[in-house]
Design an enzyme around this catalytic site. Structure first.
Site, mmCIF file in Angstrom:
data_model
loop_
_atom_site.group_PDB
_atom_site.id
_atom_site.type_symbol
_atom_site.label_atom_id
_atom_site.label_comp_id
_atom_site.label_asym_id
_atom_site.label_seq_id
_atom_site.Cartn_x
_atom_site.Cartn_y
_atom_site.Cartn_z
ATOM 1 N N GLY A 171 0.788 -1.229 0.000
ATOM 2 C CA GLY A 171 0.000 0.000 0.000
ATOM 3 C C GLY A 171 0.814 1.270 0.000
ATOM 4 N N ASN A 237 11.669 -12.477 -3.977
ATOM 5 C CA ASN A 237 12.067 -11.980 -2.671
ATOM 6 C C ASN A 237 13.109 -10.875 -2.830
ATOM 7 O OD1 ASN A 237 14.187 -12.227 -0.273
ATOM 8 N ND2 ASN A 237 12.164 -12.813 0.505
ATOM 9 N N THR A 259 10.063 -2.695 1.338
ATOM 10 C CA THR A 259 9.532 -3.875 1.997
ATOM 11 C C THR A 259 9.084 -3.490 3.411
ATOM 12 O OG1 THR A 259 11.769 -4.398 2.752
ATOM 13 C CG2 THR A 259 10.990 -5.492 0.735
ATOM 14 N N HIS A 262 9.965 -2.643 8.728
ATOM 15 C CA HIS A 262 9.619 -2.055 10.024
ATOM 16 C C HIS A 262 8.816 -3.025 10.880
ATOM 17 C CE1 HIS A 262 6.012 -1.481 7.599
ATOM 18 N NE2 HIS A 262 5.347 -1.428 8.739
ATOM 19 N N ILE A 268 8.274 -11.084 4.250
ATOM 20 C CA ILE A 268 8.319 -12.487 3.826
ATOM 21 C C ILE A 268 9.774 -12.949 3.697
ATOM 22 C CG2 ILE A 268 7.725 -14.106 1.990
ATOM 23 C CD1 ILE A 268 5.247 -12.461 1.435
ATOM 24 N N CYS A 406 -0.173 17.023 -1.701
ATOM 25 C CA CYS A 406 0.654 18.111 -2.237
ATOM 26 C C CYS A 406 1.499 18.689 -1.121
ATOM 27 C CB CYS A 406 -0.230 19.196 -2.861
ATOM 28 S SG CYS A 406 0.705 20.481 -3.713
#
Length: 565
Positions: A171, A237, A259, A262, A268, A406
């Site tokens: 996302g 990966n 990735t 965090h 994965i 913005c």
């Protein structure tokens, strides 16, 4: 107690029909629904970022919706880590919602997961918990401006014909291909989950999915040679792809990673399919964390190898360096590559700029277009704004409720928000507009390996600033304020804020105060740290506004602590 309904899809309400007792409450409810409409796993209340949630559980979600529908104008809903715990009688100028999420003493990942397993907390993930996520585009201008800085510093202000190699199509990370192609360049983006890549293709952030790294490299070189932009997705990966690319002798111009390092439990590990990772995560969390961190070390070592060859490599806010260090990588090796804020974005923070957003509650694309027109005209002398708005209109798709990001700065935000409020008052827009921002804004976060890394005064670890931001937004009459911990566990504190324009005099009053203080404390934070641009802004000598901030005392490293001084 009956089990609550689990929703597998949610669509934010559009139009002028109110389900709540006012537009402030209705707008906040629509922002929550907009989160869910853009969610990666709505049935699990996971919005993005691995485990970032909008509510602790389904009982909490339905209770939040019900509370917002019944909330009076002079009441405030209190949300503790995704659970609505109280409604207090306050006053009409108080925030409608106050929340605190993932704030844990002596925080570690095992501690967090133990508390989560006991249904005591959830993971905030920047804009997920405070209901401000606007889809993949929410971070795209940050990527675009980072790439702009690299272009300006290293490539004669152009990335045409250049190649970015990166990972993470979730996302947040899924924006990277579009940000690079907006610069006219080519991006190779790998992700271990093919379904995630296909989701980004469906949302028009990735152009094509290829079958192998070799094909990705060949296609990228072909388009770069033709000076044509392209966003290429490839399944693999991160560590495997980076190592293989290096061993093949492929040298991109720019390299980074998004990735979910965090959150190691969402990362994965090498050798596992997404389904196999899900099973390992379920049966042996300790083993999962071990495998994930071993893979992170490999990923970062490959990035360091590229950095040593002169490739412009940076960490893009995913805590890869810190997690690799925690996994046993020597400090000096782990911190080899720079973070993107200290390397490229901090000059913007000094002007109070940052990922400011607006979301059209009407759901009408025409409202977004009218606001774009207004921004382009009002700030026509600001190249950063005008260039971005023009590109965003042509290249950034609408996801759920129409929204825009913005990098407006101190002074500009207030001027802009007040004009939007007047447009609503004049009937030029079909509905209210909610203003929010990413939590990495200039004065809303402390994170010593990200936003506050390498501060000029050495104040990387000082967490007073986001606390002050939260307090100021609350007294500034914002509509929602959230104080959260996030990022790598125990590493960051930040705030989220939402402010609503509904065309009323009360909105004018609120926006005048809150829009000034929210970005203003960011200017003060950097001015007190010794950044001259920020000091100029605070003194009313900035490029964006003549508005100034009263400063009672300027910080210096020398001070009087007692008679001996």
């Amino acid at each position: 107690m009956d089990k609550p309904e689990i929703l597998y899809s949610v669509k934010a309400q559009r139009g002028s029909t109110l389900r709540c007792k006012g537009w402030r409450q209705e707008s906040i409810l629509r922002m929550l629904e907009n989160n869910m409409e853009n969610a990666e796993k709505p049935e699990k209340l996971v919005i993005y970022g691995g485990i970032g949630k909008c509510a602790r559980n389904w009982e909490s979600y339905h209770a939040i919706v019900d509370a917002l529908k019944n909330l009076e104008d002079d009441e405030t809903l209190v949300v503790q880590s995704g659970m609505p715990v109280a409604v207090f009688k306050t006053h009409k100028y108080a925030p409608e919602v106050v929340m605190a999420t993932t704030n844990i003493m002596k925080a570690t990942w095992p501690t967090f997961y133990d508390l989560q397993d006991k249904n005591l907390t959830m993971f905030a993930q920047y804009t997920a918990a405070p209901w401000e996520y606007i889809g993949t585009q929410g971070v795209i201008q940050g990527t675009f401006e980072t790439l702009s800085a690299i272009a300006r510093l290293h490539y004669n202000d152009s990335l045409v014909g250049r190649i970015l190699l990166t990972t993470g199509a979730g996302g947040m990370g899924g924006n990277q291909t579009r940000a690079m192609t907006m610069h006219g360049g080519v991006c190779i983006l790998c992700d271990a989950d093919e379904a995630v890549i296909r989701r980004r293709i469906a949302k028009k952030f990735i152009d094509v999915l290829v079958g192998s790294l070799d094909e990705a490299i060949a296609v990228a070189k072909e388009y770069a040679a033709k000076n044509e932009p392209l966003g290429v997705g490839v399944v693999g990966n991160a560590a495997d792809i980076f190592e293989a690319a290096y061993n093949k002798g492929f040298m991109p111009d720019i390299m980074t990673s998004m990735t979910p390092a965090h959150d190691p439990i969402s990362y994965i590990p090498a050798g596992y399919t997404p389904a196999q990772a899900d099973e390992l995560r379920r049966v042996d969390r300790e083993e999962y964390l071990k495998c994930a961190r071993e893979t992170m070390v490999r990923e970062l070592r490959a990035m360091n190898q590229y950095f040593a060859k002169g490739v412009h490599v940076f960490e893009y806010g995913n805590s890869l360096r810190k997690e690799a260090r925690d996994a046993g990588m020597p400090e000096k090796e782990a911190m080899t590559i720079p973070g993107f804020v200290s390397a490229y974005i901090r000059p913007l923070f000094c002007e109070g700029r940052g990922p400011f957003r607006w979301t059209c509650m009407s759901g009408e694309a025409s409202d977004l277009a009218k606001i774009d027109d207004m921004v382009a005209e009002k700030f026509k002398d600001d190249l950063l704004v005008t260039r971005w708005i023009k590109l965003a209109r042509n290249h950034v798709p609408i996801e759920a409720l129409p929204a825009r990001i913005c990098y407006l700065g101190f002074g500009q935000r207030k001027e802009f928000a007040l004009e939007v409020n007047e447009m609503i008052r004049r009937g030029e827009l079909a509905g209210p507009v909610a203003f929010s921002r990413d939590n990495l804004d200039s004065g809303s976060i402390v994170n010593p390996t990200f936003e506050s890394e390498n501060m000029k005064d050495g104040s990387d670890l000082i967490s007073d600033w986001p606390m002050l931001n939260g307090l100021l937004n609350a007294v500034g009459m914002c509509d929602l304020i959230a104080i959260q911990a996030n990022y790598s566990m125990g590493e960051a504190v930040h705030t989220g804020v939402t402010m609503i324009a509904d065309g009323t005099d009360d909105a004018t009053f609120r926006l005048s105060v809150c829009m000034t203080m929210d970005s203003g404390i960011g200017v003060v934070r950097h001015a007190q740290a010794g950044y001259e641009t920020a000091r100029d802004v605070a003194n009313g000598k900035g490029k964006l506004t003549t508005e100034s901030i009263k400063i009672p005392l300027w910080w210096t490293p020398e001070a009087t602590f007692g008679p001996e001084d």
